[in-house]
Each structure stands twice: as structure tokens, then as C-alpha cells.
Design a protein around this motif. Structure first.
Motif, mmCIF file in Angstrom:
data_model
loop_
_atom_site.group_PDB
_atom_site.id
_atom_site.type_symbol
_atom_site.label_atom_id
_atom_site.label_comp_id
_atom_site.label_asym_id
_atom_site.label_seq_id
_atom_site.Cartn_x
_atom_site.Cartn_y
_atom_site.Cartn_z
ATOM 1 N N HIS A 160 0.832 -1.207 0.000
ATOM 2 C CA HIS A 160 0.000 0.000 0.000
ATOM 3 C C HIS A 160 0.869 1.261 0.000
ATOM 4 N N GLU A 161 1.810 1.328 0.931
ATOM 5 C CA GLU A 161 2.643 2.531 1.042
ATOM 6 C C GLU A 161 3.597 2.674 -0.142
ATOM 7 N N MET A 162 4.054 1.552 -0.691
ATOM 8 C CA MET A 162 4.896 1.627 -1.876
ATOM 9 C C MET A 162 4.105 2.146 -3.070
ATOM 10 N N GLY A 163 2.795 1.839 -3.114
ATOM 11 C CA GLY A 163 1.958 2.417 -4.158
ATOM 12 C C GLY A 163 1.987 3.928 -4.099
ATOM 13 N N HIS A 164 1.823 4.481 -2.886
ATOM 14 C CA HIS A 164 1.934 5.930 -2.725
ATOM 15 C C HIS A 164 3.322 6.420 -3.141
ATOM 16 N N ALA A 165 4.347 5.730 -2.614
ATOM 17 C CA ALA A 165 5.718 6.202 -2.778
ATOM 18 C C ALA A 165 6.157 6.206 -4.242
ATOM 19 N N ILE A 166 5.783 5.168 -4.990
ATOM 20 C CA ILE A 166 6.190 5.098 -6.394
ATOM 21 C C ILE A 166 5.565 6.231 -7.198
ATOM 22 N N VAL A 167 4.304 6.558 -6.898
ATOM 23 C CA VAL A 167 3.650 7.661 -7.611
ATOM 24 C C VAL A 167 4.237 8.995 -7.169
ATOM 25 N N ILE A 168 4.557 9.137 -5.884
ATOM 26 C CA ILE A 168 5.237 10.351 -5.415
ATOM 27 C C ILE A 168 6.536 10.547 -6.183
ATOM 28 N N ARG A 169 7.289 9.467 -6.327
ATOM 29 C CA ARG A 169 8.559 9.561 -7.063
ATOM 30 C C ARG A 169 8.325 9.888 -8.527
ATOM 31 N N TYR A 170 7.265 9.335 -9.114
ATOM 32 C CA TYR A 170 6.945 9.637 -10.513
ATOM 33 C C TYR A 170 6.711 11.135 -10.710
ATOM 34 N N PHE A 171 6.058 11.748 -9.740
ATOM 35 C CA PHE A 171 5.775 13.174 -9.855
ATOM 36 C C PHE A 171 6.979 14.048 -9.513
ATOM 37 N N GLY A 172 8.080 13.420 -9.120
ATOM 38 C CA GLY A 172 9.321 14.180 -9.034
ATOM 39 C C GLY A 172 9.892 14.386 -7.662
ATOM 40 N N TRP A 173 9.293 13.821 -6.617
ATOM 41 C CA TRP A 173 9.845 13.981 -5.281
ATOM 42 C C TRP A 173 10.526 12.702 -4.817
ATOM 43 N N GLN A 174 11.377 12.829 -3.815
ATOM 44 C CA GLN A 174 12.072 11.682 -3.256
ATOM 45 C C GLN A 174 11.282 11.158 -2.056
ATOM 46 N N PRO A 175 10.665 9.980 -2.156
ATOM 47 C CA PRO A 175 9.827 9.487 -1.060
ATOM 48 C C PRO A 175 10.582 8.582 -0.093
ATOM 49 N N SER A 176 9.964 8.357 1.048
ATOM 50 C CA SER A 176 10.394 7.324 1.985
ATOM 51 C C SER A 176 9.137 6.757 2.630
ATOM 52 N N VAL A 177 9.253 5.566 3.210
ATOM 53 C CA VAL A 177 8.106 4.872 3.781
ATOM 54 C C VAL A 177 8.405 4.531 5.232
ATOM 55 N N VAL A 178 7.407 4.738 6.088
ATOM 56 C CA VAL A 178 7.504 4.361 7.497
ATOM 57 C C VAL A 178 6.292 3.503 7.845
ATOM 58 N N LEU A 179 6.525 2.326 8.411
ATOM 59 C CA LEU A 179 5.458 1.492 8.938
ATOM 60 C C LEU A 179 5.474 1.620 10.453
ATOM 61 N N TYR A 180 4.318 1.950 11.026
ATOM 62 C CA TYR A 180 4.246 2.131 12.469
ATOM 63 C C TYR A 180 2.897 1.645 12.950
ATOM 64 N N SER A 181 2.536 1.962 14.197
ATOM 65 C CA SER A 181 1.456 1.300 14.921
ATOM 66 C C SER A 181 0.219 0.963 14.102
ATOM 67 N N PHE A 182 -0.539 1.968 13.642
ATOM 68 C CA PHE A 182 -1.808 1.694 12.981
ATOM 69 C C PHE A 182 -1.697 1.621 11.464
ATOM 70 N N GLY A 183 -0.509 1.538 10.922
ATOM 71 C CA GLY A 183 -0.392 1.461 9.468
ATOM 72 C C GLY A 183 0.945 1.961 8.980
ATOM 73 N N GLY A 184 0.898 2.975 8.112
ATOM 74 C CA GLY A 184 2.137 3.468 7.547
ATOM 75 C C GLY A 184 1.979 4.852 6.973
ATOM 76 N N LEU A 185 3.105 5.406 6.588
ATOM 77 C CA LEU A 185 3.156 6.726 5.966
ATOM 78 C C LEU A 185 4.098 6.670 4.782
ATOM 79 N N ALA A 186 3.701 7.297 3.692
ATOM 80 C CA ALA A 186 4.607 7.556 2.577
ATOM 81 C C ALA A 186 4.946 9.030 2.655
#
Length: 263
Positions: free
Chosen positions: A60-86
Motif C-alpha cells: 500500500h505505502e509503496m503504491g503511494h511512494a512510487i507515484v510520489i517519485r513519478y511526480f518528481g519527489w524523493q519518497p520514503s516509507v515508514v510502517l508504524y502502529s496503525f499502518g504506515g506513511l509515505a
């Protein structure tokens, strides 16, 4: 609380996936284990549930991150308690998308939708593989009088029935990627659906967009929390209750007017 990156700990797990940094907070494993405990689950099934949550949330978070990168930003992913963040730094452009790093409402909508879409794609590939290899057959249930599927039943083959842990793992993967993906598209801030609805409100009414989107989000969060409580769910009432409180606080605070939005 749901949009805040947790602090670094000595017990974090770090690795790169597709050249995107991934960090796993230790609370991710603990909360996933607590969500997997049930009277009818063996320790092996709980362990497989944790693996299913890890794979599904990471996809799920990699889906966000890959599209973020496509639009030109450098993403990172964090998995934590209730889910994750891109996460991305709006001032750092990615080598994969030079010249595209420009925020717009449609980029936010596409980025927000990419996470659930990645989960749906994974579930679709799993169902296609199971049906194609005849490991399991899929029986669809339909809404009465329509051609719209309401749900599915996975009927295992004799070989899969002899491996109950594997079958439970498959069911967990499908449940997380389909049901959690659908829940994540509800117009509740800060779920992906809430981010999408806020952008849509801003397209229609920039002056009251955040206030109106928060009102819709608050109503939906309360409704889901009540439903989950009546359905005797363990974590959903708490989860959506927290979001209802957070939305009420934002609605009562300085963010109740205006059309600006943060990533």
C-alpha cells in the motif's frame, strides 16, 4: 497523530525497496500481533497474520511512494502502529522525475488513490492466480437484481484444505487488501479517502473546503465507529473514535476555514 512520523528508535528496521528507504517502527509489529490474536487462531496463524499485514501495508505505502517519485519527489516509507506513511520532502526532487515536482490537487488525488489501488491490484493478482492454478475456486455473491458483486467466497481445493495455515494466510491477505483498502477510501480525514475528498471540496469551494470536508469526515467517522461497536469489532471503534475526535478538534480549531492543504 495519524499523520505524524514516529521518532527513531534503536529497534527500527531499515532497508531499501526499489531504491525507496523503508523504516519499520517496533510498534508496527506489536499492534499487528494484537490485531491478529483471536481464540480460534494458533500461534502460527498469528505469525502469518503479522506477515500478511506487513506485506499488505508495505505494498500500500509503496503504491503511494512510487507515484510520489513519478511526480518528481524523493519518497520514503515508514510502517508504524496503525499502518504506515509515505513521506516526501517537497524541496527534494527525485532523480526519477525531474521537472515534474509541482503540487496540484490532481497530483494529491492520484497519490492518495495509488495506495488502495496497489492493494486491489495485489488482491486481483492473487485471485487470478488461485483461479488459474485451480488452487481455489471463487464464488461471487451478487446484490439482488443486479450484476454488481457483493462479496466472494473462496473455496479451497483438496490440496489447499490440507494446509489450513496457508489457506488462512491467503484469506488474511485478501481481507486486508480488499476490505482495508475499501475502508481507507472512506471520506474520513486522514485516510486516503479523506485526503481525496478534501481536494475535491477545494476544487468546488476553496473558501470553505477544509471546514466542509472535516464535517463530512466527522459524520462518517462517528457512523463507522458506532457500526463497528455494534458489530463487536475490537479495534475499529477505537480507531475511528480517535479519528472522530481528531476531526472535531480540527473543525473547532484554526483549520476550520480556508482552502489550503498540507501534504
Amino acid at each position: 497523530m495519524f499523520l505524524t512520523e514516529p521518532r527513531q528508535t534503536p529497534y527500527d528496521l531499515h532497508f531499501n525497496l526499489l531504491n525507496i528507504p523503508v523504516r519499520i517502527h517496533p510498534m508496527f509489529w506489536l499492534v499487528s500481533a494484537l490485531m491478529g490474536f483471536a481464540a480460534d487462531r494458533t500461534p502460527q496463524m498469528v505469525l502469518l497474520w503479522i506477515v500478511a499485514v506487513f506485506i499488505s501495508i508495505l505494498v500500500h505505502e509503496m503504491g503511494h511512494a512510487i507515484v510520489i517519485r513519478y511526480f518528481g519527489w524523493q519518497p520514503s516509507v515508514v510502517l508504524y502502529s496503525f499502518g504506515g506513511l509515505a513521506i516526501h520532502n517537497p524541496y527534494v526532487q527525485s532523480q526519477y522525475g525531474p521537472g515534474r515536482a509541482r503540487r496540484s490537487k490532481w497530483t494529491q488525488i492520484i497519490i492518495s488513490a495509488a495506495g488502495p489501488a496497489a492493494g486491489f491490484l495485489l488482491a486481483g493478482l492473487m485471485l487470478a492466480f488461485l483461479a488459474g492454478t485451480r488452487v481455489a475456486s471463487i464464488e461471487l455473491e451478487w446484490f439482488e437484481g443486479t450484476n454488481i458483486p457483493r462479496w466472494y467466497t473462496l473455496v479451497p481445493s483438496m490440496g489447499l484444505m490440507s494446509k489450513p495455515n496457508v489457506f488462512v494466510f491467503i484469506l488474511d491477505m485478501l481481507f486486508i487488501n480488499i476490505w482495508w483498502g475499501l475502508i481507507n477510501l472512506l471520506p474520513i480525514w486522514p485516510l486516503d479517502g479523506g485526503k481525496i475528498s478534501r481536494e475535491l471540496f477545494q476544487m468546488v469551494d476553496g473558501g470553505q473546503a477544509i471546514r466542509n470536508s472535516l464535517m463530512l469526515s466527522l459524520i462518517c467517522a462517528i457512523a463507522v465507529a458506532i457500526w463497528a461497536f455494534q458489530a463487536e469489532q475490537r479495534f475499529m471503534p477505537i480507531f475511528f473514535g480517535f479519528m472522530a475526535i481528531q476531526n472535531y478538534q480540527e473543525l473547532s480549531g484554526s483549520n476550520r476555514y480556508g482552502g489550503n492543504n498540507l501534504w
